[in-house]
Design an enzyme around this catalytic site. Structure first.
Site, PDB file in Angstrom:
ATOM      1  N   SER A 264       0.841  -1.197   0.000  1.00 32.45           N
ATOM      2  CA  SER A 264       0.000   0.000   0.000  1.00 32.45           C
ATOM      3  C   SER A 264       0.877   1.249   0.000  1.00 32.45           C
ATOM      4  CB  SER A 264      -0.913  -0.003   1.229  1.00 32.45           C
ATOM      5  OG  SER A 264      -0.138  -0.039   2.416  1.00 32.45           O
TER       6      SER A 264
ATOM      7  N   ASP B  58      -6.072  -8.311  -0.837  1.00 34.40           N
ATOM      8  CA  ASP B  58      -6.801  -8.057   0.407  1.00 34.40           C
ATOM      9  C   ASP B  58      -8.225  -8.588   0.272  1.00 34.40           C
ATOM     10  OD1 ASP B  58      -4.566  -6.700   1.243  1.00 34.40           O
ATOM     11  OD2 ASP B  58      -5.420  -4.695   0.953  1.00 34.40           O
TER      12      ASP B  58
ATOM     13  N   LYS C 134      13.627  -5.951  -9.037  1.00 28.16           N
ATOM     14  CA  LYS C 134      12.975  -7.263  -9.073  1.00 28.16           C
ATOM     15  C   LYS C 134      11.542  -7.133  -9.589  1.00 28.16           C
ATOM     16  CE  LYS C 134      15.109 -10.192  -7.899  1.00 28.16           C
ATOM     17  NZ  LYS C 134      16.197 -10.918  -8.604  1.00 28.16           N
TER      18      LYS C 134
ATOM     19  N   GLN D 222       4.749  -9.446 -11.167  1.00 28.37           N
ATOM     20  CA  GLN D 222       4.178 -10.600 -11.867  1.00 28.37           C
ATOM     21  C   GLN D 222       3.108 -11.281 -11.019  1.00 28.37           C
ATOM     22  OE1 GLN D 222       7.213 -13.329 -13.416  1.00 28.37           O
ATOM     23  NE2 GLN D 222       8.675 -11.637 -13.445  1.00 28.37           N
TER      24      GLN D 222
ATOM     25  N   CYS E 161      -9.649  26.321  12.613  1.00 23.01           N
ATOM     26  CA  CYS E 161     -10.592  25.494  13.364  1.00 23.01           C
ATOM     27  C   CYS E 161     -10.253  25.529  14.861  1.00 23.01           C
ATOM     28  CB  CYS E 161     -10.622  24.077  12.801  1.00 23.01           C
ATOM     29  SG  CYS E 161     -12.102  23.151  13.296  1.00 23.01           S
ATOM     30  N   LEU E 162      -9.701  24.448  15.428  1.00 24.04           N
ATOM     31  CA  LEU E 162      -9.310  24.478  16.836  1.00 24.04           C
ATOM     32  C   LEU E 162      -8.280  25.573  17.077  1.00 24.04           C
ATOM     33  CD1 LEU E 162      -9.643  23.082  19.606  1.00 24.04           C
ATOM     34  CD2 LEU E 162      -7.695  21.631  18.997  1.00 24.04           C
TER      35      LEU E 162
ATOM     36  N   GLN F   6     -10.352  28.529  17.821  1.00 21.90           N
ATOM     37  CA  GLN F   6     -11.012  28.412  19.126  1.00 21.90           C
ATOM     38  C   GLN F   6     -10.022  28.650  20.262  1.00 21.90           C
ATOM     39  OE1 GLN F   6     -12.958  24.593  19.114  1.00 21.90           O
ATOM     40  NE2 GLN F   6     -14.407  25.176  17.509  1.00 21.90           N
TER      41      GLN F   6
ATOM     42  N   HIS G 206     -11.922  25.566   7.155  1.00 22.47           N
ATOM     43  CA  HIS G 206     -10.680  24.935   6.692  1.00 22.47           C
ATOM     44  C   HIS G 206     -10.349  25.406   5.269  1.00 22.47           C
ATOM     45  CE1 HIS G 206     -10.063  21.866   9.894  1.00 22.47           C
ATOM     46  NE2 HIS G 206     -11.367  22.013  10.049  1.00 22.47           N
TER      47      HIS G 206
ATOM     48  N   GLU H 165      -7.701  25.174   3.670  1.00 20.74           N
ATOM     49  CA  GLU H 165      -6.791  24.266   2.960  1.00 20.74           C
ATOM     50  C   GLU H 165      -7.508  23.349   1.993  1.00 20.74           C
ATOM     51  OE1 GLU H 165      -7.449  22.182   7.054  1.00 20.74           O
ATOM     52  OE2 GLU H 165      -7.437  24.203   6.206  1.00 20.74           O
TER      53      GLU H 165
END
Length: 542
Positions: A13, A146, A186, A191, A378-379, A382, A514, A516
């Site tokens: 992953s 998986d 490798k 494969q 956010c926080l 606050q 937010h 972002e």
């Protein structure tokens, strides 16, 4: 009719499946195509909203209020489109829907099974997200092999047959380990990964091979031979200096040409000038700033993925290299503020829970008293209100009732009822489930005339995305304003505080939303750009 590109991953992953899919989406968009993107996550959680950021990474929020996997953030940064809750779903959501249908009697008493009921629901959701687009890229979370991913893989196998193989393409991302002592890349794991896919009826059309070393032609031929993939469709993906160079890297190996020919799409040549400009600006800055990000999830920076990228975008648009120093807020409580020395700006991001909060408040006080540029999100907003209430407004032991239910001055509290932008009354209680009870998604904010934020955005009304449960307590606003805190932004109905500023500070801004989540490398974001400009100005003053 919509063409489908199904993206799977193998071997291990965290190979960058989302970046590869998003980069292909960017290439196809650069060729004039209308692109949709979809992420299917195999976890049984309904959404990642209640999952620990230290385990799962960032929770991205769409404009319509869905809490999704961070790959949706990559999609929106690479493709000039805002996605919705249709563009992300989990195993949990699929099973929740199917079980609800069964309880309602929709299956007419039949036995409910993975095939066809679960796979049909998956296909239905894919088709919904793809409707009206030229191309839909569908990413399957997890790794081939998986057990959790099997229903998704079976669903895309079925769908490829139903829409016709001329409308479906399978792209598989794998790892080619480099064994240094042998001096070899490798191919065997790749494969075996393809063998696993083929055993469930999926033959990849394209292989994206992640490796430390560039692939030799002989290695490409070997991979093609053993995986039944055309040699020209074996694409090498090396680590790039920036993720925004990946579209160009894949284009130069002919990936987009291969895809449009395989799917029979008539598309214009790709114009990647925007991406070339982004990469040029990011890799060749003329200035450098040091920004302290004071958070509680700094052991896994993926928890702040969109925020980190937003600062990079601001650097691109201000010709600045933004160096981020990740500081654990708990360490400031025990070791003092030495870690903040010589920083050009301080940022306190969002978060949940009491751990490390006092360290964040110390960082905010340090920024306010020493006139260091500060951005709270956010926080981070606050706690800026809490810090100001305690140390300027004289409200001893002020706090958020979320973190200290016994505080004598709950300047941040749970707002139990408000009216949303559609005129609906929203109610919330202390006992409500954590999942889905937050103020989520894009909402309008009205900015105060003459405020710094009004100047930054250049607009009276802005739209940003939220993810939080607690709000500034309006009962304390008059006292805070009398002490000099500027409430520079409110919700459209005027009831909720959205942004605050400190009047006698060169750049102290905090927001409940937010920003972002809406920053992109090509467009940047005005708030982060202004923040980095303020850091440059602070550094220039010495």
């Amino acid at each position: 009719m919509t063409k489908f590109i199904f993206v799977t991953g193998g071997v291990v992953s965290s190979l960058g499946k989302g970046i590869a899919a998003a980069s292909l989406g960017a290439l196809l968009e650069a060729r004039g195509l209308k692109v949709s993107m979809l992420k299917m996550d195999p976890y049984i959680n309904v959404d990642p909203g209640t999952m620990s950021p230290l385990q799962h990474g960032e929770v991205f929020v769409t404009d319509d209020g869905a809490e999704t996997d961070l790959d949706l953030g990559h999609y929106e940064r690479f493709v000039q489109r805002h996605f919705t809750r249709r563009n992300s779903f989990s195993t949990g959501q699929v099973y929740e829907t199917v079980i609800r249908n069964e309880r309602r009697g929709d299956y007419l008493g039949g036995t409910v099974q993975v095939i066809p009921h679960i796979t049909d629901e998956i296909k239905k959701r894919i088709l919904s997200a793809a409707k009206g687009f030229d191309v839909a890229l569908v990413e399957v979370g997890g790794t081939v092999g998986d057990i959790e991913s099997l229903p998704f893989l079976e669903a895309i196998r079925q769908l490829s047959i139903e829409v016709g193989r001329d409308r479906a393409l399978f792209m598989h991302l794998t790892l080619l380990p480099y064994i240094a002592v042998a001096g070899e890349v490798k191919t065997k794991p790749t494969q075996h990964s393809v063998k696993e896919l083929r055993s469930i009826g999926i033959q990849p059309d394209v292989l994206i091979c992640r490796s430390e070393m560039a692939l030799e032609e002989s290695e490409k031929r070997k991979i093609a031979l053993f995986t039944n993939v055309e040699e020209k469709a074996v694409i090498s993906s090396l680590d790039a200096n920036t993720i925004y160079a990946v579209p160009r890297m894949l284009h130069e190996q002919g990936l987009d040409d291969l895809v449009v020919k395989r799917l029979g799409i008539d598309a214009k040549p790709a114009d990647l000038s925007d991406w070339d400009d982004v990469v040029q600006a990011q890799l060749n800055p003329s200035k450098t700033v040091e920004i302290a990000m004071v958070g509680k999830y700094v052991d896994l920076t993926e928890a702040y993925k969109s925020l980190i990228e937003s600062l990079i975008h601001a650097g691109i648009h201000t010709n600045t290299r933004v160096n981020i120093d990740y500081i654990d807020s708990e360490s400031l409580e025990t070791e003092g503020l030495g870690a903040l020395k010589d920083k050009d700006a301080i940022l306190v991001p969002g978060g949940f829970g009491e751990r490390g909060v006092e360290g964040k408040i110390l960082a905010i006080q340090h920024a306010r008293e020493n006139k260091i540029p500060y951005l709270g999100i956010c926080l981070g907003m606050q706690m800026a209100v809490v810090e100001y209430a305690r140390n300027v407004a004289g409200l001893k032991d002020a706090h958020s009732s979320e973190l200290n239910p016994n505080t004598p001055h709950p300047v941040v509290a749970l707002i139990t009822e408000w009216t949303d932008e559609n005129g609906h009354v929203v109610e919330r209680t202390e006992d409500a489930d954590l999942g889905g009870t937050m103020r989520l998604g894009g909402q309008n904010c009205v900015l105060k005339a003459g405020s710094k934020l009004r100047e930054v955005y250049g607009s009276d009304v802005i739209r940003e995305r939220h993810r939080h449960r607690y709000e500034v307590n309006d009962g304390y606003v008059a006292k805070l304003e009398a002490a000099g805190l500027v409430i520079s932004g409110r919700s459209e109905d005027g009831n909720l505080v959205e942004t605050v500023e400190v009047a006698d500070h060169p750049w102290f801004v905090a927001c409940q939303f937010h920003p972002e989540f809406t920053s992109t490398p090509r467009n940047g974001h005005p708030l982060f750009t202004a923040f980095v400009e303020a850091a440059n100005a602070y550094k220039a003053k010495g």
